[in-house]
Design an enzyme around this catalytic site. Structure first.
Site, PDB file in Angstrom:
ATOM      1  N   ASP A 192      43.255-100.261  50.578  1.00  0.00           N
ATOM      2  CA  ASP A 192      43.761 -99.921  49.250  1.00  0.00           C
ATOM      3  C   ASP A 192      44.745 -98.753  49.368  1.00  0.00           C
ATOM      4  O   ASP A 192      44.722 -97.827  48.560  1.00  0.00           O
ATOM      5  CB  ASP A 192      42.611 -99.573  48.299  1.00  0.00           C
ATOM      6  CG  ASP A 192      43.061 -99.554  46.843  1.00  0.00           C
ATOM      7  OD1 ASP A 192      44.154-100.060  46.553  1.00  0.00           O
ATOM      8  OD2 ASP A 192      42.314 -99.024  45.994  1.00  0.00           O
ATOM      9  N   LYS A 195      50.864-100.702  49.997  1.00  0.00           N
ATOM     10  CA  LYS A 195      50.849-102.153  50.196  1.00  0.00           C
ATOM     11  C   LYS A 195      51.762-102.576  51.341  1.00  0.00           C
ATOM     12  O   LYS A 195      51.483-103.572  52.015  1.00  0.00           O
ATOM     13  CB  LYS A 195      51.231-102.883  48.903  1.00  0.00           C
ATOM     14  CG  LYS A 195      50.478-102.408  47.660  1.00  0.00           C
ATOM     15  CD  LYS A 195      48.980-102.223  47.898  1.00  0.00           C
ATOM     16  CE  LYS A 195      48.358-101.390  46.796  1.00  0.00           C
ATOM     17  NZ  LYS A 195      47.003-100.899  47.123  1.00  0.00           N
ATOM     18  N   ASN A 221      44.756-105.301  45.293  1.00  0.00           N
ATOM     19  CA  ASN A 221      46.113-105.315  44.716  1.00  0.00           C
ATOM     20  C   ASN A 221      47.093-106.218  45.458  1.00  0.00           C
ATOM     21  O   ASN A 221      48.278-105.891  45.574  1.00  0.00           O
ATOM     22  CB  ASN A 221      46.691-103.894  44.657  1.00  0.00           C
ATOM     23  CG  ASN A 221      45.812-102.928  43.899  1.00  0.00           C
ATOM     24  OD1 ASN A 221      45.476-101.854  44.411  1.00  0.00           O
ATOM     25  ND2 ASN A 221      45.408-103.282  42.701  1.00  0.00           N
TER      26      ASN A 221
END
Length: 268
Positions: A192, A195, A221
């Site tokens: 997390d 990205k 995500n």
């Protein structure tokens, strides 16, 4: 004599009126993103200026005054209250957190790596679900965030034997896990952080020999903001059984998101 009106004086309002339905449509369609921008950016700027503290320091002060020390459930509930009603902060949240909880209980990992501690919410969530004797290595590259996370993790009742917080870039940490921390195998990895780092860090893990057959990687995500190259590699590599758990962005209704669950098959 009749009053002459220039055509341009009439055309401009007409053009504006013609675009009004389009503007309203865009506002309605993307209203959740406007809410996200307001809560995550504008409110943060104002509160930073008014308080002289970072958002992460503010959430710690709220937890310190509202949560029960030594009670991880209380710490997480208070965290959720702050993120829902006071200021937005991005982490796994309670709904996607239930998927994480379930996977941890199913696999009972003994050695866990978290990439991206931020304020310590997920570290607390992971630590409370670990079996006796298990250990979490949580890495955060931002020193300010790490200081806040350290206080929140300890406030929840977890010592350094259960949760070791490491202030270091993720790629450097992965390369040194075996030599510096004696890690021979990672049973569970939670991603997390940035990205753009998902794919290179996953490839480093693949090449490190720290993943064994059955090792689980959970990446948050992957839909929003998204990690398309990471997902493409997972699908094409043939190294994983994988699925994407569909969800919405934490604390913001209407923005689609998801978590990728990977189970390492091992190199055949």
């Amino acid at each position: 004599m009749p009053l002459l009106v220039r055509s341009t004086d009439m055309v401009s309002p007409a053009i504006a009126l013609a675009f009004l339905p389009l503007l309203l449509t865009l506002i309605i369609r993307y209203r959740h993103y406007f809410v996200l921008f307001y809560r995550a950016v504008l409110v943060r700027w104002v509160q930073d200026w008014l308080t002289g503290m970072s958002r992460e320091e503010r959430v710690y002060q709220y937890i310190l005054t509202h949560a029960t020390p030594g009670d991880p459930d209380s710490v997480l509930d208070t965290f959720d209250q702050w993120c829902s009603k006071v200021e937005f902060i991005s982490h796994i949240g309670p709904k996607k957190g239930m998927i994480l909880d379930r996977l941890l209980k199913e696999h009972c990992p003994l050695t866990v790596l978290e990439l991206g501690t931020h304020c310590g919410y997920t570290a607390v969530r992971i630590a409370r679900s670990l079996p006796v004797g298990a250990r979490l290595f949580s890495v955060e590259m931002d020193e300010g965030n790490a200081r806040v996370a350290e206080k929140i993790i300890r406030l929840a009742g977890f010592d350094d034997d259960t949760v070791e917080l490491i202030v270091r870039p993720s790629d450097e940490l992965i390369a040194r896990l075996r030599e510096d921390y004696g890690v021979e195998r990672l049973d569970f990895v939670f991603m997390d952080h940035w990205k753009r780092c998902y794919l290179p860090d996953l490839q480093m893990l693949e090449g490190s020999g720290l993943l064994g057959e059955g090792s689980v990687i959970l990446a948050d995500n992957v839909i929003f903001p998204g990690a398309p190259n990471f997902l493409r590699h997972v699908r094409r590599s043939g190294l994983y059984d994988h699925r994407v758990h569909r969800a919405t962005l934490e604390y913001i209704r209407g923005i689609r998101d998801g978590m990728a669950e990977l189970v390492y098959r091992g190199v055949k």
